[in-house]
Design a protein around this motif. Sequence first.
Motif, PDB file in Angstrom:
ATOM      1  N   THR A 115       0.835  -1.198   0.000  1.00  0.00           N
ATOM      2  CA  THR A 115       0.000   0.000   0.000  1.00  0.00           C
ATOM      3  C   THR A 115       0.873   1.252   0.000  1.00  0.00           C
ATOM      4  O   THR A 115       0.397   2.343  -0.295  1.00  0.00           O
ATOM      5  CB  THR A 115      -0.909   0.033   1.236  1.00  0.00           C
ATOM      6  OG1 THR A 115      -0.095  -0.073   2.416  1.00  0.00           O
ATOM      7  CG2 THR A 115      -1.897  -1.116   1.215  1.00  0.00           C
ATOM      8  N   THR A 116       2.130   1.070   0.323  1.00  0.00           N
ATOM      9  CA  THR A 116       3.081   2.183   0.348  1.00  0.00           C
ATOM     10  C   THR A 116       4.353   1.786  -0.386  1.00  0.00           C
ATOM     11  O   THR A 116       4.821   0.653  -0.246  1.00  0.00           O
ATOM     12  CB  THR A 116       3.446   2.559   1.801  1.00  0.00           C
ATOM     13  OG1 THR A 116       2.270   2.924   2.505  1.00  0.00           O
ATOM     14  CG2 THR A 116       4.440   3.704   1.834  1.00  0.00           C
ATOM     15  N   MET A 117       4.869   2.671  -1.174  1.00  0.00           N
ATOM     16  CA  MET A 117       6.181   2.511  -1.795  1.00  0.00           C
ATOM     17  C   MET A 117       6.914   3.836  -1.651  1.00  0.00           C
ATOM     18  O   MET A 117       6.284   4.882  -1.478  1.00  0.00           O
ATOM     19  CB  MET A 117       6.060   2.126  -3.269  1.00  0.00           C
ATOM     20  CG  MET A 117       5.428   0.779  -3.531  1.00  0.00           C
ATOM     21  SD  MET A 117       5.482   0.375  -5.310  1.00  0.00           S
ATOM     22  CE  MET A 117       4.545  -1.121  -5.336  1.00  0.00           C
ATOM     23  N   PHE A 118       8.220   3.781  -1.734  1.00  0.00           N
ATOM     24  CA  PHE A 118       9.021   4.990  -1.568  1.00  0.00           C
ATOM     25  C   PHE A 118       9.869   5.231  -2.817  1.00  0.00           C
ATOM     26  O   PHE A 118      10.373   4.289  -3.427  1.00  0.00           O
ATOM     27  CB  PHE A 118       9.937   4.867  -0.350  1.00  0.00           C
ATOM     28  CG  PHE A 118       9.209   4.587   0.930  1.00  0.00           C
ATOM     29  CD1 PHE A 118       9.239   3.330   1.497  1.00  0.00           C
ATOM     30  CD2 PHE A 118       8.493   5.587   1.566  1.00  0.00           C
ATOM     31  CE1 PHE A 118       8.565   3.062   2.680  1.00  0.00           C
ATOM     32  CE2 PHE A 118       7.814   5.334   2.748  1.00  0.00           C
ATOM     33  CZ  PHE A 118       7.848   4.061   3.303  1.00  0.00           C
ATOM     34  N   TRP A 119      10.020   6.511  -3.165  1.00  0.00           N
ATOM     35  CA  TRP A 119      10.877   6.895  -4.280  1.00  0.00           C
ATOM     36  C   TRP A 119      12.048   7.725  -3.764  1.00  0.00           C
ATOM     37  O   TRP A 119      11.875   8.678  -2.998  1.00  0.00           O
ATOM     38  CB  TRP A 119      10.093   7.695  -5.314  1.00  0.00           C
ATOM     39  CG  TRP A 119       9.163   6.845  -6.126  1.00  0.00           C
ATOM     40  CD1 TRP A 119       7.833   6.628  -5.925  1.00  0.00           C
ATOM     41  CD2 TRP A 119       9.511   6.074  -7.279  1.00  0.00           C
ATOM     42  NE1 TRP A 119       7.336   5.779  -6.878  1.00  0.00           N
ATOM     43  CE2 TRP A 119       8.347   5.422  -7.731  1.00  0.00           C
ATOM     44  CE3 TRP A 119      10.702   5.878  -7.997  1.00  0.00           C
ATOM     45  CZ2 TRP A 119       8.321   4.591  -8.839  1.00  0.00           C
ATOM     46  CZ3 TRP A 119      10.685   5.053  -9.100  1.00  0.00           C
ATOM     47  CH2 TRP A 119       9.497   4.418  -9.515  1.00  0.00           C
ATOM     48  N   TYR A 120      13.234   7.335  -4.209  1.00  0.00           N
ATOM     49  CA  TYR A 120      14.463   8.037  -3.859  1.00  0.00           C
ATOM     50  C   TYR A 120      15.173   8.451  -5.144  1.00  0.00           C
ATOM     51  O   TYR A 120      14.948   7.885  -6.210  1.00  0.00           O
ATOM     52  CB  TYR A 120      15.414   7.107  -3.087  1.00  0.00           C
ATOM     53  CG  TYR A 120      14.942   6.651  -1.729  1.00  0.00           C
ATOM     54  CD1 TYR A 120      14.006   5.617  -1.601  1.00  0.00           C
ATOM     55  CD2 TYR A 120      15.456   7.221  -0.565  1.00  0.00           C
ATOM     56  CE1 TYR A 120      13.594   5.183  -0.347  1.00  0.00           C
ATOM     57  CE2 TYR A 120      15.055   6.789   0.689  1.00  0.00           C
ATOM     58  CZ  TYR A 120      14.130   5.773   0.789  1.00  0.00           C
ATOM     59  OH  TYR A 120      13.721   5.340   2.032  1.00  0.00           O
ATOM     60  N   ARG A 121      16.049   9.439  -5.021  1.00  0.00           N
ATOM     61  CA  ARG A 121      16.968   9.717  -6.116  1.00  0.00           C
ATOM     62  C   ARG A 121      18.363   9.916  -5.540  1.00  0.00           C
ATOM     63  O   ARG A 121      18.534  10.281  -4.374  1.00  0.00           O
ATOM     64  CB  ARG A 121      16.557  10.923  -6.953  1.00  0.00           C
ATOM     65  CG  ARG A 121      16.595  12.259  -6.241  1.00  0.00           C
ATOM     66  CD  ARG A 121      16.171  13.363  -7.190  1.00  0.00           C
ATOM     67  NE  ARG A 121      15.897  14.583  -6.473  1.00  0.00           N
ATOM     68  CZ  ARG A 121      15.429  15.687  -7.040  1.00  0.00           C
ATOM     69  NH1 ARG A 121      15.203  15.722  -8.350  1.00  0.00           N
ATOM     70  NH2 ARG A 121      15.203  16.755  -6.321  1.00  0.00           N
ATOM     71  N   GLN A 122      19.325   9.666  -6.396  1.00  0.00           N
ATOM     72  CA  GLN A 122      20.713   9.718  -5.961  1.00  0.00           C
ATOM     73  C   GLN A 122      21.542  10.376  -7.047  1.00  0.00           C
ATOM     74  O   GLN A 122      21.654   9.848  -8.160  1.00  0.00           O
ATOM     75  CB  GLN A 122      21.229   8.296  -5.673  1.00  0.00           C
ATOM     76  CG  GLN A 122      22.625   8.253  -5.109  1.00  0.00           C
ATOM     77  CD  GLN A 122      23.045   6.838  -4.761  1.00  0.00           C
ATOM     78  OE1 GLN A 122      22.638   5.881  -5.416  1.00  0.00           O
ATOM     79  NE2 GLN A 122      23.857   6.684  -3.719  1.00  0.00           N
ATOM     80  N   PHE A 123      22.139  11.517  -6.712  1.00  0.00           N
ATOM     81  CA  PHE A 123      23.048  12.180  -7.633  1.00  0.00           C
ATOM     82  C   PHE A 123      24.437  11.588  -7.463  1.00  0.00           C
ATOM     83  O   PHE A 123      24.743  10.990  -6.420  1.00  0.00           O
ATOM     84  CB  PHE A 123      23.048  13.690  -7.384  1.00  0.00           C
ATOM     85  CG  PHE A 123      21.735  14.345  -7.727  1.00  0.00           C
ATOM     86  CD1 PHE A 123      20.901  14.825  -6.722  1.00  0.00           C
ATOM     87  CD2 PHE A 123      21.317  14.465  -9.044  1.00  0.00           C
ATOM     88  CE1 PHE A 123      19.674  15.411  -7.035  1.00  0.00           C
ATOM     89  CE2 PHE A 123      20.105  15.048  -9.364  1.00  0.00           C
ATOM     90  CZ  PHE A 123      19.283  15.516  -8.352  1.00  0.00           C
ATOM     91  N   PRO A 124      25.301  11.746  -8.481  1.00  0.00           N
ATOM     92  CA  PRO A 124      26.630  11.129  -8.421  1.00  0.00           C
ATOM     93  C   PRO A 124      27.393  11.495  -7.153  1.00  0.00           C
ATOM     94  O   PRO A 124      27.405  12.649  -6.730  1.00  0.00           O
ATOM     95  CB  PRO A 124      27.319  11.696  -9.666  1.00  0.00           C
ATOM     96  CG  PRO A 124      26.196  11.961 -10.612  1.00  0.00           C
ATOM     97  CD  PRO A 124      25.053  12.427  -9.757  1.00  0.00           C
ATOM     98  N   LYS A 125      27.961  10.485  -6.547  1.00  0.00           N
ATOM     99  CA  LYS A 125      28.789  10.612  -5.346  1.00  0.00           C
ATOM    100  C   LYS A 125      28.027  11.161  -4.145  1.00  0.00           C
ATOM    101  O   LYS A 125      28.642  11.668  -3.210  1.00  0.00           O
ATOM    102  CB  LYS A 125      30.023  11.475  -5.642  1.00  0.00           C
ATOM    103  CG  LYS A 125      30.926  10.863  -6.702  1.00  0.00           C
ATOM    104  CD  LYS A 125      32.224  11.610  -6.841  1.00  0.00           C
ATOM    105  CE  LYS A 125      33.117  10.930  -7.881  1.00  0.00           C
ATOM    106  NZ  LYS A 125      34.412  11.601  -8.034  1.00  0.00           N
TER     107      LYS A 125
END
Lengths: 109, 115
Positions: free
Chosen positions: B31-41
């Motif tokens: 019912t829940t999911m999470f979104w992340y982002r990651q920039f280089p280093k």
Amino acid sequence: DAKTTQPTSMDCAEGRAANLPCNHSTISGNEYVYWYRQIHSQGPQYIIHGLKNNETNEMASLIITEDRKSSTLILPHATLRDTAVYYCIVRGRNTPLVFGKGTRLSVIA
Amino acid sequence: GAVVSQHPSWVICKSGTSVKIECRSLDFQATTMFWYRQFPKQSLMLMATSNEGSKATYEQGVEKDKFLINHASLTLSTLTVTSAHPEDSSFYICSVPSGTRETQYFGPGTRLLVL
């Protein structure tokens, strides 16, 4: 903001135990200690977690101090494939993981 | 085996276009999911919490009109980067809580390059 403090980087000889420390002095009573690792260009991989007792699984052992203000992740026999960034995260049960900067572990042949 | 899948694994697009990234939970109904982002280093940064049947919850500083999240079913969440610009180039990763919610499992990530 991350609630943990970890060394920026560590080296370990292949075949030796890798001991990765983590300080979490502001941990709350209902918060768990989680360890994840991220190998380059991959999603994070779950390693282990614990509340107050020491834990062991097929990947690693987690040693939590009695006051719960710090912990150590132990990889008993590090291999080159264990080279990764290791994240120590403090988290309540129904909250998302918040990542700090982690420790970059380099396993050296 | 994989618990969470993402598609595509990488995408290159022109500036101004929109890109949709899919996250599928293979083992759990979520019912829940999470979104992340990651920039280089850099480390992973939580962008938003995707909620099945209701609006997503966005972290401070993340534009909800730019990053559209649709939690279409208990096994699928999508992130659409609208009018993408080069500064949106990043590694986007989703995660799914386990059945007991004690752990989170992460997808393999989607690398986006906006030209």
